[in-house]
Design a protein around this motif. Structure first.
Motif, PDB file in Angstrom:
ATOM      1  N   UNK A 112      36.672  36.285  44.354  1.00 27.01           N
ATOM      2  CA  UNK A 112      37.251  35.935  43.062  1.00 27.01           C
ATOM      3  C   UNK A 112      36.446  36.501  41.911  1.00 27.01           C
ATOM      4  N   UNK A 113      35.124  36.464  42.043  1.00 29.03           N
ATOM      5  CA  UNK A 113      34.254  37.031  41.012  1.00 29.03           C
ATOM      6  C   UNK A 113      34.411  38.550  40.964  1.00 29.03           C
ATOM      7  N   UNK A 114      34.405  39.181  42.133  1.00 31.72           N
ATOM      8  CA  UNK A 114      34.541  40.641  42.205  1.00 31.72           C
ATOM      9  C   UNK A 114      35.864  41.095  41.585  1.00 31.72           C
ATOM     10  N   UNK A 115      36.963  40.471  42.010  1.00 31.75           N
ATOM     11  CA  UNK A 115      38.276  40.915  41.542  1.00 31.75           C
ATOM     12  C   UNK A 115      38.470  40.639  40.059  1.00 31.75           C
ATOM     13  N   UNK A 116      38.040  39.468  39.591  1.00 34.99           N
ATOM     14  CA  UNK A 116      38.222  39.160  38.174  1.00 34.99           C
ATOM     15  C   UNK A 116      37.384  40.091  37.298  1.00 34.99           C
ATOM     16  N   UNK A 117      36.213  40.493  37.789  1.00 31.69           N
ATOM     17  CA  UNK A 117      35.376  41.428  37.020  1.00 31.69           C
ATOM     18  C   UNK A 117      36.013  42.812  36.986  1.00 31.69           C
ATOM     19  N   UNK A 118      36.587  43.253  38.111  1.00 31.52           N
ATOM     20  CA  UNK A 118      37.274  44.548  38.127  1.00 31.52           C
ATOM     21  C   UNK A 118      38.495  44.528  37.210  1.00 31.52           C
TER      22      UNK A 118
END
Length: 229
Positions: free
Chosen positions: A160-166
Motif C-alpha cells: 500500500x505504501x509502495x503503490x500510493x507513493x508511485x
C-alpha cells in the motif's frame, strides 16, 4: 532448516520465517518481510516473476497490452525471453525495495520516479490494485503455509505504501488535454486504443467486490484521480 514440497506444481520453500504478531506495525515487520523475500528468492526470481505475470493477466487480461511482449503468440508467451527478462527485472526491483525498507526516506523518491515513468506506459491507479493482488497471490503460492495471515497483512501494508507513493509520483506528471489518463507520447492509433481498453479492464476489476483487501485498497483509492462531472 527448510522443507521443500510441491504445491500446485510450484516448488515451495517452507523456510524458518519469523512469526508476526497480528498487531505488529511497520517497521517492526521488516525482518519478517525480508525473511519471506529471501525464501521467495530461493525459488528462483525468474520463475516467480513469470507466475506473477500469469496472475496479473488472469486478473486483468487487457494489461498485456501495456507490455512490449504483447504480440508474442499466447502459447509461447510464458516462455518468451522478453517476458522472462521483464519478470526478472520486476522481481529484482521488489528485492531492492525490500532491501531499502529501513531507509524509507531514500526509497520514497525512487518509488515516485517509477510512478512518473509508468505514466507514459498507460498505467493508471487501478493497475496498481491488479499488481498488488497478483503479488499477494504469488507470494501465497510460493510460500505456502508460511504465508500466514499476519505475513500477508505485512506485505499488504508495505505494498500500500509502495503503490500510493508511485501514484503520488504519477500524479505529478501533467496530463495533456487530449486524454483522461496521463501522457501517451509513445503511443498512437491501435496501441492507444488497446491501452485504453486495458485501463477500462483494470478499473472494472478495481470496482468489483473481489478487489483488493481494504488494507491495501484504502491506500490506493485515496489517491485515485477525481473525475469531473
Amino acid at each position: 532448516r527448510s522443507r521443500r514440497s510441491r504445491r500446485l506444481g510450484v516448488l515451495v520453500v517452507g523456510a524458518d520465517l519469523l512469526l508476526l504478531s497480528p498487531s505488529m506495525p511497520f517497521p517492526d515487520t521488516i525482518p519478517e518481510l525480508r525473511s519471506s523475500w529471501s525464501a521467495v528468492e530461493g525459488l528462483g526470481l525468474e520463475a516467480v516473476g513469470v507466475l506473477f505475470f500469469k496472475r496479473i493477466f488472469e486478473i486483468a487480461p487487457g494489461a498485456l497490452e501495456l507490455f512490449s511482449f504483447r504480440d508474442v503468440p499466447a502459447p509461447e508467451l510464458y516462455e518468451s525471453a522478453k517476458l522472462k527478462s521483464h519478470a526478472l527485472k520486476v522481481m529484482n526491483t521488489v528485492g531492492v525495495a525490500v532491501s531499502m525498507l529501513d531507509d524509507v526516506p531514500a526509497l520514497l523518491p525512487v518509488l515516485e520516479g517509477l510512478g512518473k515513468k509508468h505514466v507514459d506506459y498507460g498505467v493508471v491507479p487501478a493497475h496498481y490494485e491488479v499488481v498488488g493482488q497478483a503479488l499477494l497471490d504469488t507470494l501465497a503460492l510460493g510460500l505456502g503455509d508460511a504465508f500466514t495471515p499476519e505475513l500477508k497483512a505485512a506485505w499488504a501494508e508495505i505494498y500500500g505504501v509502495v503503490s500510493s507513493t508511485m501514484i503520488k509520483g504519477a500524479n505529478k506528471v501533467p496530463a495533456p488535454a487530449y486524454t483522461e489518463h496521463g501522457s501517451y507520447a509513445t503511443h498512437s492509433g491501435a496501441d492507444l486504443g488497446a491501452i485504453k481498453d486495458s485501463q477500462a479492464n483494470a478499473e472494472s476489476w478495481y470496482t468489483s467486490p473481489d478487489c483488493m483487501p481494504q488494507s491495501v485498497r484504502s491506500c490506493v483509492s485515496s489517491l485515485m484521480p477525481t473525475k469531473s462531472a
